[in-house]
Design an enzyme around this catalytic site. Structure first.
Site, PDB file in Angstrom:
ATOM      1  N   SER A 143     -36.827  30.868  86.283  1.00 26.77           N
ATOM      2  CA  SER A 143     -35.474  30.304  86.399  1.00 26.77           C
ATOM      3  C   SER A 143     -34.594  30.938  85.320  1.00 26.77           C
ATOM      4  CB  SER A 143     -35.530  28.788  86.162  1.00 26.77           C
ATOM      5  OG  SER A 143     -34.237  28.236  86.024  1.00 26.77           O
ATOM      6  N   TYR A 157     -38.256  21.309  81.161  1.00 21.54           N
ATOM      7  CA  TYR A 157     -38.186  22.209  82.325  1.00 21.54           C
ATOM      8  C   TYR A 157     -38.073  23.655  81.847  1.00 21.54           C
ATOM      9  CZ  TYR A 157     -36.501  24.335  86.686  1.00 21.54           C
ATOM     10  OH  TYR A 157     -36.337  25.147  87.798  1.00 21.54           O
TER      11      TYR A 157
HETATM   12  N1  LIG Z   1     -32.979  25.470  93.224  1.00 21.06           N
HETATM   13  C1  LIG Z   1     -32.685  26.027  92.075  1.00 21.06           C
HETATM   14  O1  LIG Z   1     -31.542  25.961  91.601  1.00 21.06           O
HETATM   15  C2  LIG Z   1     -33.740  26.779  91.318  1.00 21.06           C
HETATM   16  C3  LIG Z   1     -33.338  27.596  90.265  1.00 21.06           C
HETATM   17  C4  LIG Z   1     -34.305  28.261  89.536  1.00 21.06           C
HETATM   18  C5  LIG Z   1     -35.623  28.126  89.848  1.00 21.06           C
HETATM   19  N2  LIG Z   1     -36.001  27.327  90.872  1.00 21.06           N
HETATM   20  C6  LIG Z   1     -37.432  27.199  91.152  1.00 21.06           C
HETATM   21  O2  LIG Z   1     -37.664  27.489  92.511  1.00 21.06           O
HETATM   22  C7  LIG Z   1     -38.865  26.863  92.917  1.00 21.06           C
HETATM   23  C8  LIG Z   1     -38.642  26.171  94.249  1.00 21.06           C
HETATM   24  O3  LIG Z   1     -37.743  25.103  94.068  1.00 21.06           O
HETATM   25  P1  LIG Z   1     -36.612  24.718  95.112  1.00 21.06           P
HETATM   26  O4  LIG Z   1     -35.328  24.905  94.447  1.00 21.06           O
HETATM   27  O5  LIG Z   1     -36.866  25.359  96.401  1.00 21.06           O
HETATM   28  O6  LIG Z   1     -36.840  23.126  95.165  1.00 21.06           O
HETATM   29  P2  LIG Z   1     -37.363  22.156  96.299  1.00 21.06           P
HETATM   30  O7  LIG Z   1     -36.538  22.260  97.520  1.00 21.06           O
HETATM   31  O8  LIG Z   1     -37.497  20.826  95.642  1.00 21.06           O
HETATM   32  O9  LIG Z   1     -38.807  22.733  96.621  1.00 21.06           O
HETATM   33  C9  LIG Z   1     -39.902  22.506  95.782  1.00 21.06           C
HETATM   34  C10 LIG Z   1     -41.158  22.786  96.578  1.00 21.06           C
HETATM   35  O10 LIG Z   1     -42.283  22.586  95.719  1.00 21.06           O
HETATM   36  C11 LIG Z   1     -43.208  21.776  96.397  1.00 21.06           C
HETATM   37  N3  LIG Z   1     -44.016  21.017  95.459  1.00 21.06           N
HETATM   38  C12 LIG Z   1     -43.623  20.116  94.522  1.00 21.06           C
HETATM   39  N4  LIG Z   1     -44.695  19.613  93.893  1.00 21.06           N
HETATM   40  C13 LIG Z   1     -45.782  20.208  94.449  1.00 21.06           C
HETATM   41  C14 LIG Z   1     -47.176  20.111  94.246  1.00 21.06           C
HETATM   42  N5  LIG Z   1     -47.695  19.283  93.338  1.00 21.06           N
HETATM   43  N6  LIG Z   1     -47.988  20.863  95.008  1.00 21.06           N
HETATM   44  C15 LIG Z   1     -47.486  21.690  95.949  1.00 21.06           C
HETATM   45  N7  LIG Z   1     -46.185  21.845  96.179  1.00 21.06           N
HETATM   46  C16 LIG Z   1     -45.348  21.096  95.437  1.00 21.06           C
HETATM   47  C17 LIG Z   1     -42.403  20.888  97.323  1.00 21.06           C
HETATM   48  O11 LIG Z   1     -43.198  20.533  98.447  1.00 21.06           O
HETATM   49  P3  LIG Z   1     -43.948  19.139  98.679  1.00 21.06           P
HETATM   50  O12 LIG Z   1     -43.097  18.071  98.068  1.00 21.06           O
HETATM   51  O13 LIG Z   1     -44.043  19.063 100.170  1.00 21.06           O
HETATM   52  O14 LIG Z   1     -45.289  19.309  98.028  1.00 21.06           O
HETATM   53  C18 LIG Z   1     -41.317  21.855  97.765  1.00 21.06           C
HETATM   54  O15 LIG Z   1     -41.749  22.606  98.864  1.00 21.06           O
HETATM   55  C19 LIG Z   1     -39.259  25.922  91.783  1.00 21.06           C
HETATM   56  O16 LIG Z   1     -40.269  26.528  90.996  1.00 21.06           O
HETATM   57  C20 LIG Z   1     -37.984  25.802  90.986  1.00 21.06           C
HETATM   58  O17 LIG Z   1     -38.228  25.467  89.633  1.00 21.06           O
HETATM   59  C21 LIG Z   1     -35.088  26.666  91.636  1.00 21.06           C
END
Ligand SMILES: NC(=O)c1ccc[n+]([C@@H]2O[C@H](COP(=O)([O-])OP(=O)(O)OC[C@H]3O[C@@H](n4cnc5c(N)ncnc54)[C@H](OP(=O)(O)O)[C@@H]3O)[C@@H](O)[C@H]2O)c1
Length: 247
Positions: A143, A157
């Site tokens: 991130s 985080y």
């Molecule tokens: N969105 C942003 O602004 C942003 C920015 C920088 C980095 N990121 C990173 O991008 C990645 C994806 O996040 P996102 O933004 O797409 O958020 P999101 O829509 O909340 O997706 C998170 C995913 O992680 C899964 N997850 C959570 N806990 C889990 C576990 N214990 N085991 C397996 N899967 C798990 C969730 O699926 P289930 O609940 O079905 O398990 C979901 O598919 C993360 O690492 C986040 O830190 C996001």
């Protein structure tokens, strides 16, 4: 047209929403066979059915990344069905924002378990397979909060995302040669991540901040760019933000 994405076997954790889902759809549309892991299998099944309906290849397996045997089973499933794994995207993550004074130690534990240990379990599961194949590609989702400390509120985080960058860089250094390592560092991207904070004031701040978020497709395209390079080119880091984002 054949590309370096066509027919690649790509395992994605956290594929049930957000970046993981968008990446699964994007790569499958470009010919990859995708293997989707997350806890919400109903969502995974729906995404996989839509991919298959348009001629793509998709498999799903219930995976909690805090359980190393489940992460291993996900990689093993990909090998069993498709014979190999070309790319592992360690994407599953949780962002629970709150000032340290709130001492939300349960959330600190969960973020460390998912964001850091989950990535390590992914590496543990895929590295022996990559060694055996003498090829493979780790893509770890960090991130901008792993480049700059997101405080107050995002300190833990940020700590997990700094850790992902450190682990990715050490991984690149240790396994380079025939195995590639890419770290993706996104800014605000529209997904379910913004709903992960139980501290009301922080949740409100995040909700306001995410008004500038860009669609998850932007990250999917960055990931595709890293994958489609020839095998002797390793894209090590990609930082991408909304153009209007300052942090
Ligand atoms: N969105 C942003 O602004 C942003 C920015 C920088 C980095 N990121 C990173 O991008 C990645 C994806 O996040 P996102 O933004 O797409 O958020 P999101 O829509 O909340 O997706 C998170 C995913 O992680 C899964 N997850 C959570 N806990 C889990 C576990 N214990 N085991 C397996 N899967 C798990 C969730 O699926 P289930 O609940 O079905 O398990 C979901 O598919 C993360 O690492 C986040 O830190 C996001």
């Amino acid at each position: 047209m054949s590309t370096n994405i066509d027919n690649k076997v790509v395992v994605i954790t956290g594929a049930s929403s957000g970046l993981g889902e968008a990446t699964a759809r994007h790569l499958a549309a470009r010919g990859a066979a995708v293997v989707l892991g997350a806890r919400r299998t109903d969502k995974l099944e729906q995404i996989a059915a839509e991919i298959r309906a348009t001629g793509g290849k998709a498999e799903v397996l219930a995976t909690d990344v805090t359980r190393k045997e489940q992460v291993q089973a996900l990689v093993d499933h990909a090998v069993r069905v498709f014979g190999r794994v070309d790319v592992l995207i360690n994407n599953a993550g949780l962002m629970a924002i709150a000032p340290l004074d709130e001492v939300k130690t349960d959330e600190w534990d969960r973020m460390i378990d998912i964001n850091v240990k989950g990535v390590l379990y992914g590496i543990a599961a895929a590295l022996p397979q990559f060694r055996q194949q003498n090829s493979g590609h780790f893509i770890n989702i960090a991130s901008v909060a792993g480049v700059k400390v997101f405080s107050p509120g995002g300190t833990v985080y940020s700590g997990t995302k700094f850790a992902v960058r450190a682990i990715s860089e050490g991984l690149r250094h240790e396994v380079g040669g025939s195995i590639r390592t890419t770290t993706i560092e996104p800014g605000a991207v529209d997904s379910e991540l913004k709903h992960g904070s139980s501290h009301q004031q922080s949740a409100q701040f995040v909700k306001e901040f995410y008004k500038l978020a860009i669609p998850a497709d932007a990250v999917a395209r960055a990931i595709a760019y890293a994958i489609e390079q020839p095998a002797d080119v390793d894209i090590n880091e990609i930082v991408l933000r909304p153009t209007v984002q300052e942090f």
